[in-house]
Design a protein around this motif. Structure first.
Motif, PDB file in Angstrom:
ATOM      1  N   LEU A 113     -30.613 111.649  14.730  1.00 45.58           N
ATOM      2  CA  LEU A 113     -30.030 110.631  13.931  1.00 45.58           C
ATOM      3  C   LEU A 113     -30.416 111.022  12.363  1.00 45.58           C
ATOM      4  CD1 LEU A 113     -31.305 107.259  15.550  1.00 45.58           C
ATOM      5  CD2 LEU A 113     -28.837 108.060  15.358  1.00 45.58           C
ATOM      6  N   CYS A 114     -31.542 111.537  11.912  1.00 45.70           N
ATOM      7  CA  CYS A 114     -32.035 111.823  10.821  1.00 45.70           C
ATOM      8  C   CYS A 114     -31.972 113.440  10.507  1.00 45.70           C
ATOM      9  CB  CYS A 114     -33.420 111.219  10.427  1.00 45.70           C
ATOM     10  SG  CYS A 114     -33.599 109.565  10.699  1.00 45.70           S
ATOM     11  N   LYS A 115     -30.916 113.933  10.483  1.00 40.01           N
ATOM     12  CA  LYS A 115     -30.510 115.362  10.475  1.00 40.01           C
ATOM     13  C   LYS A 115     -30.993 116.065   9.288  1.00 40.01           C
ATOM     14  CE  LYS A 115     -26.252 114.892  13.519  1.00 40.01           C
ATOM     15  NZ  LYS A 115     -26.174 113.576  13.678  1.00 40.01           N
ATOM     16  N   ASP A 116     -31.005 115.459   8.099  1.00 40.48           N
ATOM     17  CA  ASP A 116     -31.089 116.192   6.764  1.00 40.48           C
ATOM     18  C   ASP A 116     -32.710 116.096   6.382  1.00 40.48           C
ATOM     19  OD1 ASP A 116     -31.288 117.072   4.423  1.00 40.48           O
ATOM     20  OD2 ASP A 116     -29.708 116.442   3.455  1.00 40.48           O
ATOM     21  N   PRO A 117     -33.447 117.098   6.651  1.00 33.88           N
ATOM     22  CA  PRO A 117     -35.053 116.927   6.289  1.00 33.88           C
ATOM     23  C   PRO A 117     -35.203 116.678   4.693  1.00 33.88           C
ATOM     24  CG  PRO A 117     -34.439 119.258   6.556  1.00 33.88           C
ATOM     25  CD  PRO A 117     -33.198 118.476   6.811  1.00 33.88           C
ATOM     26  N   ASP A 118     -34.154 116.927   3.890  1.00 35.11           N
ATOM     27  CA  ASP A 118     -34.330 116.479   2.436  1.00 35.11           C
ATOM     28  C   ASP A 118     -33.886 115.240   2.202  1.00 35.11           C
ATOM     29  OD1 ASP A 118     -35.119 119.239   1.978  1.00 35.11           O
ATOM     30  OD2 ASP A 118     -33.146 119.926   2.088  1.00 35.11           O
ATOM     31  N   LYS A 119     -33.546 114.370   2.981  1.00 34.14           N
ATOM     32  CA  LYS A 119     -33.109 113.049   2.637  1.00 34.14           C
ATOM     33  C   LYS A 119     -34.148 112.042   3.379  1.00 34.14           C
ATOM     34  CE  LYS A 119     -28.010 113.197   2.618  1.00 34.14           C
ATOM     35  NZ  LYS A 119     -26.879 112.679   3.358  1.00 34.14           N
ATOM     36  N   LYS A 120     -34.305 110.942   2.569  1.00 37.25           N
ATOM     37  CA  LYS A 120     -35.128 109.775   3.349  1.00 37.25           C
ATOM     38  C   LYS A 120     -34.222 108.993   3.863  1.00 37.25           C
ATOM     39  CE  LYS A 120     -36.889 108.980  -0.808  1.00 37.25           C
ATOM     40  NZ  LYS A 120     -37.906 108.527  -2.179  1.00 37.25           N
ATOM     41  N   TYR A 121     -34.913 108.453   5.093  1.00 37.67           N
ATOM     42  CA  TYR A 121     -34.244 107.615   6.014  1.00 37.67           C
ATOM     43  C   TYR A 121     -35.092 106.063   6.311  1.00 37.67           C
ATOM     44  CZ  TYR A 121     -31.151 111.607   7.242  1.00 37.67           C
ATOM     45  OH  TYR A 121     -30.510 112.628   6.972  1.00 37.67           O
ATOM     46  N   LEU A 122     -34.246 105.210   6.332  1.00 40.51           N
ATOM     47  CA  LEU A 122     -34.898 103.899   6.808  1.00 40.51           C
ATOM     48  C   LEU A 122     -33.923 103.501   8.076  1.00 40.51           C
ATOM     49  CD1 LEU A 122     -36.474 100.913   5.243  1.00 40.51           C
ATOM     50  CD2 LEU A 122     -34.495 100.389   6.650  1.00 40.51           C
ATOM     51  N   ILE A 123     -34.569 103.396   9.187  1.00 36.19           N
ATOM     52  CA  ILE A 123     -34.048 102.998  10.328  1.00 36.19           C
ATOM     53  C   ILE A 123     -34.305 101.553  10.805  1.00 36.19           C
ATOM     54  CG2 ILE A 123     -33.210 103.548  12.892  1.00 36.19           C
ATOM     55  CD1 ILE A 123     -34.139 106.227  12.379  1.00 36.19           C
ATOM     56  N   LYS A 124     -33.589 100.490  10.824  1.00 37.71           N
ATOM     57  CA  LYS A 124     -33.766  99.227  11.183  1.00 37.71           C
ATOM     58  C   LYS A 124     -33.545  99.099  12.693  1.00 37.71           C
ATOM     59  CE  LYS A 124     -31.048  95.281  10.662  1.00 37.71           C
ATOM     60  NZ  LYS A 124     -31.033  94.389  11.851  1.00 37.71           N
ATOM     61  N   VAL A 125     -34.631  99.068  13.484  1.00 34.75           N
ATOM     62  CA  VAL A 125     -34.630  99.063  14.968  1.00 34.75           C
ATOM     63  C   VAL A 125     -34.532  97.687  15.404  1.00 34.75           C
ATOM     64  CG1 VAL A 125     -35.729 101.156  14.837  1.00 34.75           C
ATOM     65  CG2 VAL A 125     -37.225  99.101  15.116  1.00 34.75           C
ATOM     66  N   THR A 126     -34.371  97.549  16.791  1.00 37.96           N
ATOM     67  CA  THR A 126     -34.304  96.303  17.478  1.00 37.96           C
ATOM     68  C   THR A 126     -35.815  95.952  17.845  1.00 37.96           C
ATOM     69  OG1 THR A 126     -33.545  97.138  19.651  1.00 37.96           O
ATOM     70  CG2 THR A 126     -31.966  96.652  18.276  1.00 37.96           C
ATOM     71  N   GLY A 127     -35.795  94.447  18.034  1.00 44.07           N
ATOM     72  CA  GLY A 127     -37.043  94.258  18.756  1.00 44.07           C
ATOM     73  C   GLY A 127     -37.447  94.838  20.197  1.00 44.07           C
ATOM     74  N   ILE A 128     -36.354  94.903  20.724  1.00 49.48           N
ATOM     75  CA  ILE A 128     -36.452  95.584  22.192  1.00 49.48           C
ATOM     76  C   ILE A 128     -37.033  97.045  22.079  1.00 49.48           C
ATOM     77  CG2 ILE A 128     -35.278  96.691  24.095  1.00 49.48           C
ATOM     78  CD1 ILE A 128     -32.918  94.777  23.583  1.00 49.48           C
TER      79      ILE A 128
END
Length: 290
Positions: free
Chosen positions: A89-104
């Motif tokens: 999901l976070c392919k680019d190591p030079d970018k910063k990612y925020l992933i909103k996950v589910t409660g599950i």
């Protein structure tokens, strides 16, 4: 399983074996607690690529949560599957990612995230049980609310399904609040085990917007200059493009959660989860690092 195994092969072939996940932040939440708004606030800074509830992570958590005692959750195969999915999901190591996950996802895999990627950061957004359950009931309607409350237990990890069988929730409100506690409890356990996690409440956002932003952005490594951009997200409807909009919510409808249900979850929270829950609004008062 084959899909996830292919992700493992792809990330291995891409040379990600040394990736630590230092550029990834996971936003854990119970739903109906302002998580979409918070994700939009981070998106407004243009410093993070924001991903909302990717199906691959939810499906992985469902698959893993169904495992039995014979296949423990905390095993090398699950670490590798989670690692590969996150890096895919976070392919680019030079970018910063925020992933909103589910409660599950939180209920099943929070305790594995730092084992999959040691550098990953996890933050947790929560809201009082009374407000959360009322919001879910309002947006789903009584039939969907009852159905999800009954069906939701099938996604719980084995240890929580056993507690369910022990305490035997008897109403939809009890079932729904129990499921929410099961999504909050892993955060408690990880904090007790020494992980440096941070929690924010929706109530804090609503009463101290600027202070909330300053602390949130600091946790994400962003300076105060981004506060005004983040706050601009409050000017728009964060649920405008939500799939739940199709349910035609009556925002003026009043939902009254029975006092007996709240009394029940206060007792169960203390006895089974070690949570101190307020009898007035269902707010968890002993949330660590909040």
């Amino acid at each position: 399983k084959q899909w996830y195994q292919r992700r493992v092969a792809i990330t291995a072939g891409r040379g990600d074996e040394n990736a630590s996940g230092h550029n990834i932040v996971l936003l854990h939440n119970t739903g109906r607690c302002g998580s979409t708004l918070l994700a939009n606030m981070v998106h407004r800074t243009e410093e993070f690529h924001v991903i909302s509830e990717p199906y691959s992570l939810t499906a992985l958590s469902v698959r893993i949560s169904k495992q039995t005692d014979k296949t423990p959750l905390d095993c090398e195969e699950n670490h590798e599957l989670l690692r590969a999915t996150l890096l895919f999901l976070c392919k680019d190591p030079d970018k910063k990612y925020l992933i909103k996950v589910t409660g599950i996802f939180t209920g099943s895999l929070l305790h594995l995230t730092n084992k999959a990627l040691p550098g990953i950061r996890d933050i947790f957004l929560h809201r009082s049980l009374l407000a959360t359950v009322s919001s879910w009931h309002k947006i789903l309607g009584p039939l969907r609310f009852t159905g999800i409350a009954e069906y939701g237990k099938t996604f719980l990890p084995l240890k929580y399904r056993r507690i369910w069988q022990k305490v035997k929730p008897s109403t939809s409100y009890q079932e729904f609040m129990f499921i929410i506690l099961c999504q909050m409890h892993p955060y408690f356990i990880e904090c007790e085990n020494g992980r440096n996690l941070r929690a924010f409440s929706y109530e804090y956002l609503r009463t101290n917007q600027e202070d909330f932003c300053v602390n949130l952005l600091s946790e994400l490594g962003l300076e105060k200059k981004y506060v005004s951009l983040a706050l601009s997200a409050l000017d728009v409807d964060s649920q405008e493009n939500s799939p739940l909009k199709k349910f035609n919510v009556d925002k003026n409808r009043t939902i009254n959660v029975p006092g007996e249900a709240l009394d029940w979850i206060v007792r169960i929270g203390q006895e089974e989860f070690g949570m101190e829950i307020g009898r007035k609004d269902g707010f968890v008062k002993n949330m660590p690092n909040s």
